[in-house]
Motif scaffolding. Structure first.
Motif, short mmCIF file in Angstrom:
data_model
loop_
_atom_site.label_atom_id
_atom_site.label_comp_id
_atom_site.label_asym_id
_atom_site.label_seq_id
_atom_site.Cartn_x
_atom_site.Cartn_y
_atom_site.Cartn_z
N MET A 1 1.02 -0.94 0.07
CA MET A 1 0.15 -0.06 0.11
C MET A 1 1.13 1.36 0.05
O MET A 1 2.07 1.14 0.59
N ASP A 26 0.41 -3.05 -6.33
CA ASP A 26 0.17 -1.88 -5.48
C ASP A 26 -1.18 -1.97 -4.95
O ASP A 26 -2.32 -2.02 -6.09
N ALA A 27 -1.64 -2.50 -3.86
CA ALA A 27 -3.23 -2.79 -3.60
C ALA A 27 -4.11 -1.52 -3.71
O ALA A 27 -5.39 -1.66 -3.94
N HIS A 28 -3.36 -0.46 -3.59
CA HIS A 28 -4.18 0.77 -3.89
C HIS A 28 -4.66 1.11 -5.28
O HIS A 28 -5.71 1.33 -5.71
N GLN A 29 -3.78 0.89 -6.12
CA GLN A 29 -4.10 0.91 -7.44
C GLN A 29 -4.82 -0.35 -8.34
O GLN A 29 -5.53 -0.07 -9.25
N PRO A 34 -7.10 -2.69 -6.70
CA PRO A 34 -8.09 -3.24 -5.50
C PRO A 34 -8.33 -4.68 -5.50
O PRO A 34 -8.57 -5.20 -4.54
N ARG A 35 -8.42 -5.46 -6.58
CA ARG A 35 -8.62 -6.79 -6.75
C ARG A 35 -7.53 -7.58 -6.43
O ARG A 35 -8.01 -8.68 -5.90
N ALA A 61 -6.14 -7.67 -3.26
CA ALA A 61 -6.65 -8.35 -1.85
C ALA A 61 -7.38 -9.42 -2.18
O ALA A 61 -7.38 -10.47 -1.40
#
Length: 121
Positions: free
Chosen positions: A26, A53-56, A58-59, A61
């Motif tokens: 993140m 990058d989990a922010h960019q 989101p899938r 996670a």
């Protein structure tokens, strides 16, 4: 380190590798900032490292079932074999990677010769 921009393509490439690391982070995570250079230093050039990058993306996670960052997942032949989150044990990762790479350098077992040897005794 391979920065993944397209989620589906990144996952497809990751799973196609004989051995690879997935690094999930993140942007405002201080632990992520500390882990990234260590991951690069220890494994860059030894195994491909895919950075999600989990922010960019989101899938990431839900797909990898990761609830905290950073997370490092080791894949061998398309299967997850080791997972670490938040506190990364680099020595354990290195041990698993080294064991896999050493196993790939061994000559394959000739079972027919082995059975012939057993029958001859």
């Amino acid at each position: 380190m391979i920065s993944v921009a397209d989620f589906d393509t990144g996952v497809q490439q990751l799973l196609a590798e004989p051995i690879a690391l997935a690094y999930l982070s993140m942007p405002n995570c201080s632990v992520c900032l500390a882990v990234k250079p260590q991951l690069r230093q220890r494994f860059q050039g030894q195994v491909p490292i895919y950075h999600f990058d989990a922010h960019q993306l989101p899938r990431v996670a839900g797909t990898f079932q990761v609830m905290t960052a950073p997370a490092v997942l080791l894949f061998i032949e398309g299967k997850e074999v080791q997972r670490q989150a938040r506190f990364i044990d680099f020595a354990a990762l290195a041990k698993t990677i080294d064991a896999y790479q050493e196993s790939q350098q061994l000559a394959p077992v000739d079972y027919q010769a082995l059975f012939d040897q057993i029958e001859g005794q």
